[in-house]
Design an enzyme around this catalytic site. Structure first.
Site, short mmCIF file in Angstrom:
data_model
loop_
_atom_site.label_atom_id
_atom_site.label_comp_id
_atom_site.label_asym_id
_atom_site.label_seq_id
_atom_site.Cartn_x
_atom_site.Cartn_y
_atom_site.Cartn_z
N SER A 429 0.77 -1.32 0.25
CA SER A 429 0.03 -0.16 -0.15
C SER A 429 1.22 1.35 -0.30
O SER A 429 0.41 2.33 -0.15
CB SER A 429 -0.39 -0.05 1.67
OG SER A 429 -1.42 -0.45 1.53
N HIS A 450 -2.40 -3.27 -6.03
CA HIS A 450 -3.19 -2.84 -4.91
C HIS A 450 -3.73 -3.21 -4.84
O HIS A 450 -5.41 -2.19 -5.70
CB HIS A 450 -3.02 -1.91 -5.15
CG HIS A 450 -3.09 -0.61 -3.67
ND1 HIS A 450 -2.92 0.22 -3.11
CD2 HIS A 450 -2.84 -1.32 -2.29
CE1 HIS A 450 -4.09 0.33 -2.14
NE2 HIS A 450 -3.41 -0.60 -1.52
N GLU A 462 -5.32 -0.79 -8.37
CA GLU A 462 -4.56 -0.13 -9.25
C GLU A 462 -3.30 -0.65 -9.73
O GLU A 462 -2.52 -2.14 -8.51
CB GLU A 462 -3.75 1.16 -7.69
CG GLU A 462 -5.00 2.11 -7.27
CD GLU A 462 -4.01 3.20 -6.10
OE1 GLU A 462 -4.29 3.97 -5.93
OE2 GLU A 462 -3.78 2.15 -4.47
N ASN A 500 -4.54 6.38 -2.22
CA ASN A 500 -4.44 6.98 -0.49
C ASN A 500 -3.58 7.96 -0.71
O ASN A 500 -3.41 8.82 0.59
CB ASN A 500 -3.27 5.86 -0.16
CG ASN A 500 -3.30 4.08 0.13
OD1 ASN A 500 -5.26 4.53 0.88
ND2 ASN A 500 -2.76 3.33 0.70
N1 LIG Z 1 -4.96 -4.74 5.32
C1 LIG Z 1 -5.29 -4.24 4.35
O1 LIG Z 1 -6.47 -3.22 4.57
C2 LIG Z 1 -4.89 -3.84 2.88
C3 LIG Z 1 -4.62 -3.00 1.59
C4 LIG Z 1 -3.99 -3.06 1.16
C5 LIG Z 1 -3.10 -3.06 1.04
N2 LIG Z 1 -2.41 -4.39 2.11
C6 LIG Z 1 -1.08 -4.42 2.24
O2 LIG Z 1 -1.16 -5.87 1.96
C7 LIG Z 1 0.01 -7.24 2.06
C8 LIG Z 1 -0.49 -7.82 3.62
O3 LIG Z 1 -1.02 -7.14 3.80
P1 LIG Z 1 -2.01 -8.12 4.55
O4 LIG Z 1 -3.56 -7.09 5.73
O5 LIG Z 1 -2.77 -8.65 4.17
O6 LIG Z 1 -0.99 -8.65 6.04
P2 LIG Z 1 -1.07 -10.00 7.08
O7 LIG Z 1 -0.49 -9.93 8.61
O8 LIG Z 1 -2.70 -10.19 7.68
O9 LIG Z 1 -0.52 -10.87 6.23
C9 LIG Z 1 1.27 -11.07 5.91
C10 LIG Z 1 0.38 -12.80 5.51
O10 LIG Z 1 2.31 -12.71 5.07
C11 LIG Z 1 3.31 -13.65 5.31
N3 LIG Z 1 4.61 -13.98 5.73
C12 LIG Z 1 4.85 -13.21 6.43
N4 LIG Z 1 6.66 -13.44 5.86
C13 LIG Z 1 6.16 -14.59 4.58
C14 LIG Z 1 6.78 -14.49 3.73
N5 LIG Z 1 8.29 -15.09 3.63
N6 LIG Z 1 6.67 -15.25 2.64
C15 LIG Z 1 5.60 -16.06 2.87
N7 LIG Z 1 3.75 -15.30 3.55
C16 LIG Z 1 5.44 -14.23 4.22
C17 LIG Z 1 2.41 -13.52 6.91
O11 LIG Z 1 2.58 -14.92 7.43
C18 LIG Z 1 1.26 -13.40 6.96
O12 LIG Z 1 0.11 -14.31 6.86
C19 LIG Z 1 0.83 -5.69 2.94
O13 LIG Z 1 1.85 -5.39 1.90
C20 LIG Z 1 0.22 -4.59 2.67
O14 LIG Z 1 0.30 -3.07 3.47
C21 LIG Z 1 -3.42 -4.31 2.90
#
Ligand SMILES: NC(=O)c1ccc[n+]([C@@H]2O[C@H](COP(=O)([O-])OP(=O)(O)OC[C@H]3O[C@@H](n4cnc5c(N)ncnc54)[C@H](O)[C@@H]3O)[C@@H](O)[C@H]2O)c1
Length: 713
Positions: A429, A450, A462, A500
């Site tokens: 993000s 995104h 995006e 954002n």
């Molecule tokens: N949550 C939101 O609202 C949102 C919205 C848009 C984008 N994002 C982006 O999406 C991404 C993930 O966010 P999220 O909220 O799903 O996080 P999350 O913490 O729910 O999930 C992250 C996952 O990645 C796993 N992980 C960590 N290291 C790893 C690796 N080396 N290989 C494989 N898996 C691994 C973790 O075990 C976990 O299950 C981030 O970059 C975040 O900025 C999040």
């Protein structure tokens, strides 16, 4: 016989004539100006030669009957006067009335779809035969208008006010069998034999002499304005009035329209409808909503162009099975692209699958999916702790934790396991795509993809172009997003990307209002009344205050000259107290259930106390100024994104915010909103808040726009 460029007449046997809709040079029939003119001439010919004709069938030479009016012609129409618009409507009214009054029976053979003006044309016929897969409806309401060529009048008389309200207010297209059950269709037949069956039907009708006239009498009949009628109308009004939003004038106007004209003489009812159409077409909402339709066409054209350059994605992978990774896996699997879901923790994989199952269980409860369908989707997701199978995937989305070092390491490791033609994307993000690309051997095959949370509900993706991303990578991402039934918008890399970057100045404006002593609930209420699905405090809680603070800091670093906060940042204080928003039930609001189990949301005492500590003033401010102070930073940042080429067009900027943030649709998006206010009026408002700092300064380009008297649309 008449031969035009959109309509032709051809003789059949036994004095029957076929009016064929076949707009030249187009893949679909539209009721555009050319078709309207041709239709008028064809009907004139039929009137003049009525003695030689025994019956008429109206058919289409294309895969659909008529898709509707040509909406691209609406923007110039909506700039005309009320009287001009009514006059324009009457031209086609007269054609359809003349068609309806021909002294022989008429049958419309409907294939594909007949929508809006297409259905109005079909309703002017005496009988309608529908192909079994045909759909018909009145989508005008979605454009902020009502039917204008007698649709509300004929429909109401044919199926009754109650059913007609459903059709006119929902804007939905209904299948042939529903049309038949309501009596709108006289027969439903197989698509292959539609024309033959319609001709046979017409022959039968012709053989029955004047029987067709009863159909017309039914349409022209006037409803008695008695007590029974008044009571039923009152019930319909009661049923709908509470559900309808004052921001959308069309459904409210349709409710008033369709409950008023059944007691009028047919032509007078048409006049009432024409007036209603003209009034609605001059509203800002109609301009915004038709504008959205046009914007959507821009996105579709881009997707079509991308499809030509895209590399096929038959199998994909997602890294991370968290909130986003699980959602992406479900979305890909459920739309037909099998996907490997990789995480480093077994329990995360279980959770990812559990999330997908949960989404489908809800769909099963609603009757939209069955167990077999669910199993099929689940079998399309391969959970994995290893890179097995990655060599065969065409696309990988990285969705691991938002940490640049971890992401860079994971991305470069992944690159060793995928083929040379696979595309690698990050769902980050806040991290620069150009920076992340530096850890890769093939930065040209890397971009941002995104998604928004929750993935299965949010329409926008995006697609972020880094400095080295090549066009094939962008095209493949656009095509994969489309295959996932999402709407991709291509943006260039910058802090916050498009959505954002534009959202956080709005939150910055919110923080300043809080520091001026304006209440949390008041601001939320004012912005919700303005049209946002939720006010800024509630939205911050939904996004999560940890995510909010992180993104806010990235934007402050990216654009310090205007996004650095002027004073304390309330969300930072809340986060320091352990408030995460809805995730842990603590944020600007407290969330919970009362003794009776009912959910509640009330301003959190801790949040209020924190604000009170910082604030020793209570600004007297009007609702209009709250709106201005919130919206100006958002709108100006959208202008900057357009100026800097972060998005290519106003259409894409507005669609990004509509689909990614829930910007009020009836306002059309931030740039349309400026257009609606008037560029000069908006500039004046901005200047009046200039003392508030960088977020309230017009970019240089704005003056150039004012001088040239240009608009965004
Ligand atoms: N949550 C939101 O609202 C949102 C919205 C848009 C984008 N994002 C982006 O999406 C991404 C993930 O966010 P999220 O909220 O799903 O996080 P999350 O913490 O729910 O999930 C992250 C996952 O990645 C796993 N992980 C960590 N290291 C790893 C690796 N080396 N290989 C494989 N898996 C691994 C973790 O075990 C976990 O299950 C981030 O970059 C975040 O900025 C999040």
């Amino acid at each position: 016989m008449f031969q035009g460029n959109a309509v032709r007449l051809q003789a059949l046997d036994n004095g029957l004539v076929e009016l064929v809709l076949d707009l030249q040079g187009e893949s679909v029939n539209k009721l555009n100006q050319l078709t309207q003119d041709d239709l008028q001439q064809a009907v004139s010919w039929l009137t003049e030669h009525a003695e030689e004709v025994n019956g008429l069938i109206i058919s289409s030479a294309k895969f659909l009957f008529i898709a509707g009016a040509d909406i691209t012609e609406f923007s110039s129409l909506f700039d005309r006067s009320h009287a001009d618009i009514e006059q324009w409507l009457w031209k086609t009214h007269n054609t359809l009335c003349a068609l309806e009054e021909l002294p022989f029976p008429t049958v419309a053979a409907i294939n594909g779809v007949a929508l809006g003006g297409g259905l109005e044309t079909a309703l002017a016929a005496d009988y309608r035969i529908l192909a079994e897969d045909a759909k018909i409806g009145f989508p005008e309401v979605t454009l902020g208008i009502c039917p204008g060529w007698g649709g509300s009048v004929r429909l109401t008389r044919l199926i009754g006010v109650e059913s007609a309200m459903d059709w006119l207010i929902s804007g939905k297209a209904y299948p042939a069998k529903v049309a038949k059950s309501l009596g709108l269709a006289d027969a439903v037949v197989s698509s292959d034999s539609l024309r033959d069956e319609a001709i046979t039907f017409l022959k039968d009708v012709v053989a029955k002499g004047d029987a067709y006239k009863t159909k017309r009498e039914f349409k022209y009949a006037i409803q008695k304005n008695d007590e029974v009628w008044k009571a039923s109308i009152a019930a319909v009004k009661e049923q709908y009035s509470k559900k309808l939003s004052p921001h959308y004038p069309a459904p409210l106007a349709i409710l008033a329209l369709a409950t008023s004209h059944p007691t009028l003489v047919f032509r007078d009812a048409l006049a009432v409808e024409a007036q209603c159409f003209a009034t609605l077409s001059l509203t800002d909402a109609a301009k915004s909503l038709t504008g959205l339709f046009m914007n959507d066409q821009v996105l579709k054209r881009k997707s079509k162009a991308a499809a030509k350059l895209a590399h096929p994605v038959n199998k994909a992978a997602v890294l991370g099975a968290g909130i986003m990774g699980g959602g992406i896996a479900y979305q890909s699997a459920s739309t037909g692209t099998p996907i490997i879901m990789k995480d480093i923790r077994e329990e995360a994989l279980d959770l990812g699958l559990h999330t997908a199952s949960g989404i489908m269980d809800k769909a099963i409860q609603r009757g939209r999916l069955d167990e077999a369908g669910k199993e099929k989707v689940l079998s399309n997701i391969t959970p994995s702790l290893e890179y097995d199978g990655f060599e065969a995937v065409g696309y990988v989305v990285e969705a691991v934790v938002e940490n640049p070092k971890i992401k860079a390491a994971v991305l470069s490791e992944t690159e060793n396991h995928i083929s040379d033609i696979a595309v690698l994307a990050s769902n980050t993000s806040t991290i620069s795509i150009t920076e992340l690309a530096k850890s890769l051997r093939k930065p040209e095959r890397f971009c941002g993809m995104h998604f928004f949370n929750p993935v299965h509900q949010m329409q926008l993706v995006e697609v972020i172009r880094g400095e080295q991303t090549n066009e094939e990578t962008i095209a493949t991402t656009v095509a994969y997003a489309n295959a996932m039934r999402k709407t991709p918008i291509i943006v260039n890399d910058c802090p916050g990307f498009l959505v954002n970057r534009v959202l956080f100045p709005y939150f910055n404006g919110f923080n300043r209002l809080l520091l001026d002593g304006v209440g949390i609930e008041r601001i939320d209420t004012v912005m919700e009344t303005f049209g946002w699905p939720m006010g800024p405090a509630y939205l911050a809680d939904v996004i999560g205050l940890d995510t909010m603070v992180h993104a806010d800091q990235v934007l402050q670093e990216g654009y310090p000259e205007r996004m650095t906060h002027d004073g304390v940042v309330i969300i930072e204080g809340l986060l320091a107290q352990g408030a995460l928003g809805q995730k842990n039930g603590k944020g600007f609001y407290e969330y919970g259930k009362d003794e009776s189990g009912k959910r509640f949301k009330k301003v959190a005492a801790a949040a209020q106390a924190l604000i009170d500590e910082q604030v020793d003033t209570s600004l007297e401010i009007s609702d209009a100024d709250i709106i201005a102070r919130m919206m100006i930073p958002m709108c100006l940042e959208s202008v900057r994104c357009l100026d800097e080429g972060i998005v290519e067009s106003s259409a894409e900027a507005d669609m990004g915010l509509i689909l990614g943030l829930g910007f009020p649709r009836f306002r059309g998006g931030p740039l349309r909103y400026i257009d609606t206010l008037g560029l000069d009026v908006f500039a004046e408002k901005v200047r009046s808040f200039g003392h508030l700092g960088g977020l309230y300064q017009l970019p240089e380009s704005y003056q150039a726009r004012l001088d040239a008297e240009t608009r965004f649309f």
